[in-house]
Design a protein around this motif. Structure first.
Motif, PDB file in Angstrom:
ATOM      1  N   VAL A 135      20.289 -19.187  14.735  1.00  0.00           N
ATOM      2  CA  VAL A 135      18.577 -18.847  14.927  1.00  0.00           C
ATOM      3  C   VAL A 135      18.144 -20.424  15.004  1.00  0.00           C
ATOM      4  O   VAL A 135      18.217 -21.433  15.087  1.00  0.00           O
ATOM      5  CB  VAL A 135      18.242 -19.956  12.746  1.00  0.00           C
ATOM      6  N   LEU A 156       7.965 -15.464  11.861  1.00  0.00           N
ATOM      7  CA  LEU A 156       9.740 -14.908  13.159  1.00  0.00           C
ATOM      8  C   LEU A 156       9.106 -14.811  14.485  1.00  0.00           C
ATOM      9  O   LEU A 156       7.920 -13.375  14.643  1.00  0.00           O
ATOM     10  CB  LEU A 156       9.985 -13.764  12.338  1.00  0.00           C
ATOM     11  N   GLY A 213      13.553 -11.930  16.150  1.00  0.00           N
ATOM     12  CA  GLY A 213      14.900 -11.189  15.589  1.00  0.00           C
ATOM     13  C   GLY A 213      13.909 -10.339  14.265  1.00  0.00           C
ATOM     14  O   GLY A 213      13.217  -9.871  13.989  1.00  0.00           O
ATOM     15  N   VAL A 241      14.792 -10.381  10.240  1.00  0.00           N
ATOM     16  CA  VAL A 241      15.535 -10.613   8.459  1.00  0.00           C
ATOM     17  C   VAL A 241      15.548  -9.503   7.382  1.00  0.00           C
ATOM     18  O   VAL A 241      14.568  -8.165   7.420  1.00  0.00           O
ATOM     19  CB  VAL A 241      14.789 -11.715   8.238  1.00  0.00           C
ATOM     20  N   ALA A 296      19.579 -13.203   7.811  1.00  0.00           N
ATOM     21  CA  ALA A 296      19.305 -13.475   9.717  1.00  0.00           C
ATOM     22  C   ALA A 296      19.938 -11.904   9.602  1.00  0.00           C
ATOM     23  O   ALA A 296      20.988 -12.256   8.942  1.00  0.00           O
ATOM     24  CB  ALA A 296      20.123 -14.552  10.127  1.00  0.00           C
ATOM     25  N   LEU A 351      17.731 -15.076  16.197  1.00  0.00           N
ATOM     26  CA  LEU A 351      16.789 -15.467  15.194  1.00  0.00           C
ATOM     27  C   LEU A 351      15.824 -16.641  15.835  1.00  0.00           C
ATOM     28  O   LEU A 351      16.919 -17.098  16.556  1.00  0.00           O
ATOM     29  CB  LEU A 351      16.543 -15.920  13.941  1.00  0.00           C
TER      30      LEU A 351
END
Length: 99
Positions: free
Chosen positions: A7, A51, A54, A56, A82, A86
């Motif tokens: 991340v 975001l 990526g 979620v 996740a 990300l």
């Protein structure tokens, strides 16, 4: 063993690792970062951020986001998990511990 994803926090440019079974907020804090949060259950929206890249999933069926906010890429890290690497736009995140 749960899958781990990277991340990246923007604009800080720092990163951390998050397991798929740990919320982004928990992983962020465990990695020595701090970000605004309050309820930790997806209702208060204190932790809302965007975001940028990526995917979620959520620990609850419908987090406190409108349909438009979800479509525009907003997430609630306190209940987000996740599912890929990300990139998260979280301007108020800061490093509080250096390992």
């Amino acid at each position: 063993m749960p899958t781990r994803h990277t991340v990246i926090l923007e604009p800080l440019g720092a990163g951390f690792s998050a397991q798929e079974d740990t919320t982004l907020l928990q992983a962020l804090e465990a990695a020595g970062f701090d970000a605004p949060s309050s309820c930790r259950n997806g209702t208060c929206r204190t932790c809302i951020c965007r975001l940028r890249q990526g995917t979620v999933a959520y620990t609850i069926e419908w987090p406190g986001l409108s349909f438009d906010e979800k479509r525009e890429g907003y997430i609630l890290p306190c209940v987000a998990l996740a599912r890929s690497d990300l990139v998260v736009d979280l301007p108020l995140a800061r490093r509080v511990r250096f390992d």
